[in-house]
Design an enzyme around this catalytic site. Structure first.
Site, mmCIF file in Angstrom:
data_model
loop_
_atom_site.group_PDB
_atom_site.id
_atom_site.type_symbol
_atom_site.label_atom_id
_atom_site.label_comp_id
_atom_site.label_asym_id
_atom_site.label_seq_id
_atom_site.Cartn_x
_atom_site.Cartn_y
_atom_site.Cartn_z
ATOM 1 N N ASP A 10 19.419 12.558 -10.685
ATOM 2 C CA ASP A 10 20.561 11.345 -10.790
ATOM 3 C C ASP A 10 20.227 9.795 -10.295
ATOM 4 O O ASP A 10 18.891 10.753 -9.668
ATOM 5 C CB ASP A 10 21.869 11.421 -10.668
ATOM 6 C CG ASP A 10 23.174 10.950 -10.527
ATOM 7 O OD1 ASP A 10 23.375 9.859 -11.780
ATOM 8 O OD2 ASP A 10 23.527 10.210 -9.306
ATOM 9 N N ASP A 12 22.006 6.718 -9.191
ATOM 10 C CA ASP A 12 22.603 5.803 -8.086
ATOM 11 C C ASP A 12 23.210 7.232 -7.453
ATOM 12 O O ASP A 12 24.290 8.213 -7.967
ATOM 13 C CB ASP A 12 24.423 5.303 -8.995
ATOM 14 C CG ASP A 12 23.541 4.427 -9.266
ATOM 15 O OD1 ASP A 12 22.290 3.603 -9.021
ATOM 16 O OD2 ASP A 12 23.521 3.834 -10.622
ATOM 17 N N GLY A 47 28.696 7.161 -11.579
ATOM 18 C CA GLY A 47 27.915 8.131 -13.032
ATOM 19 C C GLY A 47 28.885 7.403 -14.527
ATOM 20 O O GLY A 47 28.242 8.076 -15.458
ATOM 21 N N ARG A 50 27.818 1.429 -17.652
ATOM 22 C CA ARG A 50 29.102 0.012 -17.233
ATOM 23 C C ARG A 50 30.206 -0.799 -17.859
ATOM 24 O O ARG A 50 31.383 -1.410 -17.812
ATOM 25 C CB ARG A 50 27.857 -0.869 -17.701
ATOM 26 C CG ARG A 50 27.629 -3.107 -16.600
ATOM 27 C CD ARG A 50 27.279 -3.351 -16.668
ATOM 28 N NE ARG A 50 25.963 -2.776 -16.463
ATOM 29 C CZ ARG A 50 24.560 -4.030 -16.963
ATOM 30 N NH1 ARG A 50 24.043 -4.994 -17.522
ATOM 31 N NH2 ARG A 50 23.577 -2.706 -16.825
ATOM 32 N N SER A 117 22.006 4.584 -16.007
ATOM 33 C CA SER A 117 21.839 3.226 -15.370
ATOM 34 C C SER A 117 20.794 2.456 -15.967
ATOM 35 O O SER A 117 20.263 2.548 -16.040
ATOM 36 C CB SER A 117 21.828 2.729 -13.312
ATOM 37 O OG SER A 117 21.423 1.335 -13.422
ATOM 38 N N ASN A 119 19.531 -0.103 -15.071
ATOM 39 C CA ASN A 119 18.653 -0.829 -13.887
ATOM 40 C C ASN A 119 17.637 0.022 -13.450
ATOM 41 O O ASN A 119 16.797 -0.612 -11.953
ATOM 42 C CB ASN A 119 19.808 -1.851 -12.880
ATOM 43 C CG ASN A 119 20.458 -2.920 -13.615
ATOM 44 O OD1 ASN A 119 20.054 -3.462 -13.806
ATOM 45 N ND2 ASN A 119 22.048 -2.930 -13.509
ATOM 46 N N ASP A 171 25.694 13.564 -8.138
ATOM 47 C CA ASP A 171 27.055 13.398 -6.908
ATOM 48 C C ASP A 171 28.263 12.954 -8.030
ATOM 49 O O ASP A 171 29.043 12.371 -7.597
ATOM 50 C CB ASP A 171 26.371 12.337 -6.313
ATOM 51 C CG ASP A 171 26.146 11.029 -6.986
ATOM 52 O OD1 ASP A 171 26.194 10.247 -8.060
ATOM 53 O OD2 ASP A 171 27.689 9.811 -6.769
HETATM 54 P P1 B16 Z 1 24.354 -0.355 -14.585
HETATM 55 P P2 B16 Z 1 24.126 6.865 -12.683
HETATM 56 C C1 B16 Z 1 25.672 5.027 -13.021
HETATM 57 O O1 B16 Z 1 24.638 5.912 -12.448
HETATM 58 C C2 B16 Z 1 26.564 4.482 -12.242
HETATM 59 O O2 B16 Z 1 26.756 5.939 -11.555
HETATM 60 C C3 B16 Z 1 27.407 3.453 -11.837
HETATM 61 O O3 B16 Z 1 28.359 3.701 -11.174
HETATM 62 C C4 B16 Z 1 27.170 2.984 -13.164
HETATM 63 O O4 B16 Z 1 28.029 2.148 -13.531
HETATM 64 C C5 B16 Z 1 26.463 2.979 -13.847
HETATM 65 O O5 B16 Z 1 24.714 3.939 -13.448
HETATM 66 C C6 B16 Z 1 25.377 1.964 -15.274
HETATM 67 O O6 B16 Z 1 24.959 0.991 -14.226
HETATM 68 O O7 B16 Z 1 25.406 -1.368 -14.327
HETATM 69 O O8 B16 Z 1 23.652 -0.356 -13.532
HETATM 70 O O9 B16 Z 1 23.318 0.261 -16.011
HETATM 71 O O10 B16 Z 1 24.776 7.720 -11.545
HETATM 72 O O11 B16 Z 1 24.341 7.788 -13.919
HETATM 73 O O12 B16 Z 1 22.455 7.069 -12.044
HETATM 74 MG MG MG Z 2 25.302 8.935 -9.922
#
Ligand code: B16
Ligand code: MG
Length: 215
Positions: A10, A12, A47, A50, A117, A119, A171
Site C-alpha cells: 500500500d 499512503d 484506505g 476519494r 490513490s 495520485n 496500514d
Molecule cells: P486520492 P492507499 C488511499 O491510499 C488513502 O489511504 C486514502 O486516504 C485516500 O482517500 C485514497 O488513497 C484516495 O486517494 O484522493 O489520492 O486518489 O492507502 O490505498 O495508498
Molecule cells: Mg494506506
C-alpha cells in the site's frame, strides 16, 4: 516455511505518511463547509477512495449535496492535497522502507504497489521510488476500492504470481480486509488494535529482514 514470491505495498501510510496531507485537505474542506473534522474522524478515511471519503466527511458534517457539487468538492480537496504533496521529497519515505525494498529485490522477490490513490504516480516520482516496482496498480487502474481485492489481485496477475504466494503490507483496516479477500498473507503496518485482522503487525520497516515473511 511458506513460499513467498511477491510483496504488495500500500502507499499512503506504508511507504509515506501522506495521511497527514489528506487530513489537512479534508479538514480545510470541512471548515469551509462550516464544520470541524478531527484526527479521529480521519482514521475512517484511511484506505478509502476519494469519493467514498467525501461521503463520510459529509455524513460527519451532516451535509447533503447533489452529485455535481460533490464532484466539485472532491476536485477542490484534491487540488489542495496535490499542492501539499508536490513539495514531498525522498526524505519523507518512511524509515526502513527503502532498505527493505532493496533487500526484496536482491532476493528475487517481486514488488508491486497496491494503492487506491489516483495520485500514486505523482507521489512515487516525487520521492524517487518508481523504479523499485515491478508492477504499479493504483486508483487509475481499478474500479472497486478496498476492501474489494481487485487492487491486489491485479498486482499479483501483473507479476504472474499466485495470490497465495503474495504478502500485502497495509496500514488500513479496509486494506487488511482486501488482502484477506484476495487470499493473500497480510502484514499490518501500525497499531495492532486497528489492524488485528492481519496475520501479523509491525510498527515499521526498520531492521526488518526476510524473517518477517515467515508465517
Ligand atoms: P486520492 P492507499 C488511499 O491510499 C488513502 O489511504 C486514502 O486516504 C485516500 O482517500 C485514497 O488513497 C484516495 O486517494 O484522493 O489520492 O486518489 O492507502 O490505498 O495508498
Ligand atoms: Mg494506506
Amino acid at each position: 516455511m511458506n513460499n513467498i514470491k511477491a510483496c504488495i505495498f500500500d502507499l499512503d501510510g506504508v511507504i509515506v505518511d501522506t495521511a497527514k496531507y489528506h487530513y489537512l485537505a479534508w479538514k480545510r474542506l470541512a471548515n469551509e463547509l462550516g464544520f470541524d473534522f478531527d484526527e479521529n474522524d480521519n482514521e475512517r478515511l484511511k484506505g478509502v477512495s476519494r469519493m467514498d471519503s467525501l461521503e463520510i466527511l459529509l455524513e460527519i458534517g451532516n451535509k447533503n449535496f447533489n452529485d455535481e457539487t460533490k464532484k466539485e468538492l472532491a476536485v477542490k480537496k484534491n487540488s489542495w492535497y496535490v499542492e501539499y504533496i508536490s513539495k514531498m521529497t525522498e526524505d519523507e519515505i518512511l524509515p526502513g522502507v527503502k532498505e527493505f525494498l532493496t533487500l526484496l529485490r536482491n532476493c528475487g522477490i517481486k514488488i508491486s504497489l497496491g494503492s487506491v490513490s489516483k495520485n500514486s504516480m505523482r507521489i512515487l516520482n516525487s520521492i524517487n521510488l518508481t523504479s523499485y516496482f515491478d508492477a504499479i496498480i493504483d486508483g487509475t487502474k481499478i474500479t472497486n476500492a478496498k476492501p474489494d481485492p481487485e487492487v491486489f489481485l491485479k498486482g499479483a496477475k501483473e507479476l504472474d504470481v499466485d495470490p497465495k504466494n503474495c504478502v500485502v503490507f497495509e496500514d488500513a483496516a479496509a486494506g487488511i480486509e482486501a488482502a484477506i479477500n484476495a487470499g493473500m498473507y497480510c502484514i499490518g503496518v501500525g497499531s495492532p488494535e486497528i489492524l488485528h485482522r492481519a496475520n501479523k503487525v509491525i510498527g515499521s520497516f526498520v531492521n526488518k529482514d526476510l524473517s518477517v515473511l515467515e508465517f
